[in-house]
Write a protein that holds these residues in place. Structure first.
Motif, short mmCIF file in Angstrom:
data_model
loop_
_atom_site.label_atom_id
_atom_site.label_comp_id
_atom_site.label_asym_id
_atom_site.label_seq_id
_atom_site.Cartn_x
_atom_site.Cartn_y
_atom_site.Cartn_z
N UNK A 196 0.72 -1.38 0.11
CA UNK A 196 0.05 -0.13 0.04
C UNK A 196 0.85 1.28 -0.01
N UNK A 197 0.27 2.35 0.19
CA UNK A 197 0.79 3.69 0.30
C UNK A 197 1.61 3.88 1.49
N UNK A 198 2.61 5.09 1.04
CA UNK A 198 3.42 5.44 2.41
C UNK A 198 2.50 6.59 3.02
N UNK A 199 2.30 6.39 4.36
CA UNK A 199 1.23 7.04 5.17
C UNK A 199 2.28 8.20 5.81
N UNK A 200 1.64 9.16 5.75
CA UNK A 200 2.51 10.46 6.11
C UNK A 200 1.50 11.51 6.71
N UNK A 201 2.28 12.69 7.02
CA UNK A 201 1.44 13.72 7.71
C UNK A 201 0.48 14.43 6.97
N UNK A 202 0.63 14.41 5.59
CA UNK A 202 -0.16 15.22 4.58
C UNK A 202 -1.76 14.42 4.59
N UNK A 203 -1.82 13.13 4.87
CA UNK A 203 -3.14 12.46 5.09
C UNK A 203 -3.46 12.22 6.55
N UNK A 204 -2.72 12.71 7.65
CA UNK A 204 -2.92 12.40 8.90
C UNK A 204 -2.45 11.22 9.26
N UNK A 205 -1.40 10.41 8.52
CA UNK A 205 -0.94 9.18 8.66
C UNK A 205 -1.91 8.21 8.48
N UNK A 206 -3.15 8.55 7.71
CA UNK A 206 -4.00 7.36 7.38
C UNK A 206 -3.72 7.02 5.89
N UNK A 207 -4.35 5.91 5.61
CA UNK A 207 -4.28 5.43 4.22
C UNK A 207 -4.99 4.27 3.87
#
Length: 527
Positions: A87-98
């Motif tokens: 899956x994706x890299x979860x980061x601050x831009x999505x509030x660590x959701x994915x």
């Protein structure tokens, strides 16, 4: 009626219970803890699934730090033979959701999955896996279909109260082993605070788990994100999410009570004067898309929430958005109203998709009721919030759009339409019949209302006779804003028999007690 059980449910929930341990809620203080960072990524907010079809599904997770999402699936909970999905890299831009899309799945089967979060700099370092399960939709019509629905979570300041089991209604819904959960809106109350305590009529206190984001109304993107995170602090909800996939829509409290596009907030409210509701809605929509597994929404301004959820040959669910495209709340008595409550484009979409549907049952999931009079609540002028406005005569205002839709359903000979909704914080069943109506060019149909999940309960609304509703059943309190500790929390269950095609609706209390049952036959009108 038979229904496939979940194999070894204890194993399915083991990962969720492990995640719950990472989010132990200190009931003595009634506050939510901060997640302490350890050496590996953690998924303490549990997992969710959504957009489940005959051969695919969407899995959601939130990490406590940057991490790579990895999903493994298996036919059994042993995971001895597993497929891996990167899956994706979860980061601050999505509030660590994915989310990760799973495809090529077998139809009508139990899918076991587990989510691992890997350190982006060292993929060998992964956190404790969190497990979940869901059933794919059937390819044929011989298998029964069951789902539950409700709405309205953490409203009127009634939040997570551990002394009554938190959001205990989710355990009762999970016990029915549904194929999916339809949430009819008000997933959060962004416009309401959750205080540490509220007084109950007997003099005792209702004690809430609290967070900083729920101490004020939501204005920033982080505020809205915090509202969605608040609900995931509840253990029963996380257990439910790990077992039952979601079909989610939204209504007003995801933004602000009774909002409509173009509205601007004046002075004398908790919001800065001049706040544009369109700006708040854009931030809420982005957080909504981050915290639910819904591929159609995205974080874009034009990301659509209305869509069709197809669940095999027996069922299509038409998920409406009666909030984003509506006209302004008003006396609603205009003789022409092309925008209405759906907007012109959504109405044409709904008519087209209903005409194309070959499903035996076509559930219209509305986030507001049709014949119940819902005032705006603004003092000094008679504005209305939903479709009806209390005038029992010919259609006016937003009723004109609904009349056009009902006429289309009749003249295109579309059978099997059933309306489901929540919003009003009680449960009821209405049968609409043209012989009782001022507007008569439609076929009889049923509308079932239920909720709240965990919010204040309210007395029943008046009916508007334009479409001829008869309230066959209702359960509502006599007083306003009755707390979840006092009951009056409701959900509904829909069962479709794979053999006969009959659809049975049951309205239930928070503990699963059946209050009302109605069975409808496929292809019949006037039931």
């Amino acid at each position: 009626m038979s229904h496939r059980p979940i194999p070894d449910r204890r194993s399915v929930l083991r990962g969720t219970l492990a995640a719950s341990a990472a989010l132990t809620l200190p009931t003595a203080l009634g506050t939510a803890p901060a997640l302490a960072l350890s050496g590996r990524p953690e998924a303490g907010w549990g997992v969710q699934a959504g957009d489940v079809t005959c051969d695919s599904g969407l899995v959601w997770v939130r990490s406590d730090r940057p991490a790579r999402m990895v999903v493994e699936t298996s036919a059994t909970d042993s995971f001895r033979t597993a497929r891996r999905w990167h899956g994706p890299l979860l980061g601050a831009d999505s509030d660590f959701t994915g989310t990760t899309r799973l495809h090529g799945l077998p139809a009508g089967e139990q899918i076991h999955y587990r989510v691992l979060l890997a350190d982006p700099d060292d993929p060998r370092r992964t956190g404790e896996p969190v497990t979940g399960t869901f059933r794919t939709a059937p390819a044929g019509r011989r298998r029964d279909v069951r789902f539950v629905w409700s709405g309205d979570l953490a409203g009127q300041g009634w939040g997570i109260n551990e002394s009554i089991g938190g959001y205990r209604i989710f355990d009762a819904m999970a016990g029915l082993d549904p194929d999916f959960f339809l949430c009819s809106g008000d997933n959060i109350y962004a416009d309401g605070v959750i205080p540490p305590t509220q007084a109950l009529p007997d003099g005792s206190l209702y004690r809430n788990v609290t967070t900083e984001e729920k101490s004020h109304v939501a204005i920033t993107l982080d505020d809205f994100r915090g509202n969605f995170r608040y609900n995931l602090l509840d253990r029963a909800l996380r257990r439910f999410n790990a077992q039952v996939p979601n079909v989610i829509q939204w209504d007003d409290h995801e933004v602000r009570n009774n909002w409509y596009p173009g509205e601007v907030i004046g002075s004398g409210t908790p919001y800065p004067a001049g706040t544009r509701l369109d700006d708040l809605a854009l931030r809420s929509r982005r957080a909504f898309s981050e915290y639910f597994p819904i591929s159609a929404v995205g974080g874009r301004p034009d990301g659509r929430i209305y869509r069709v959820h197809r669940h095999g040959p027996l069922l299509d669910v038409f998920v409406l958005d009666m909030r984003t495209y509506r006209d302004a709340n008003s006396p609603d008595d205009q003789t022409a109203d092309p925008q209405g409550i759906l907007g012109a484009a959504q109405l044409e979409w709904l008519k087209r998709e209903l005409s194309r549907s070959r499903a035996v049952w076509k559930v219209i999931a509305a986030d507001m009721p049709l014949g119940l009079v819902v005032p705006d609540g603004v003092e000094g002028r008679p504005d209305f919030e939903a479709v009806a406005q209390g005038d029992p005569g010919a259609p006016l205002g937003r009723e004109l759009q609904i009349a056009e839709l009902l006429r289309h359903i009749k003249h295109r000979r579309i059978t099997g339409t059933v309306w489901l909704t929540a919003d009003v914080h009680y449960t009821s069943a209405q049968h609409y019949e043209p012989s009782r109506a001022a507007f008569k060019d439609f076929e009889p149909f049923w509308e079932f209302v239920t909720g709240p999940l965990n919010a204040g309960a309210f007395p029943a609304n008046a009916l508007d006779a334009t479409f001829g509703p008869d309230r066959v059943f209702v359960k509502a309190p006599a007083a306003s804003n009755v707390s979840p500790a006092e009951g009056y929390q409701f959900f509904g269950e829909v069962d479709i028999d794979g053999g006969s095609g009959e659809l049975t609706v049951r309205l239930r209390e928070y503990d699963g007690t059946v209050l009302f049952t109605r069975t409808l036959r496929p292809g019949r009108v006037g039931q």
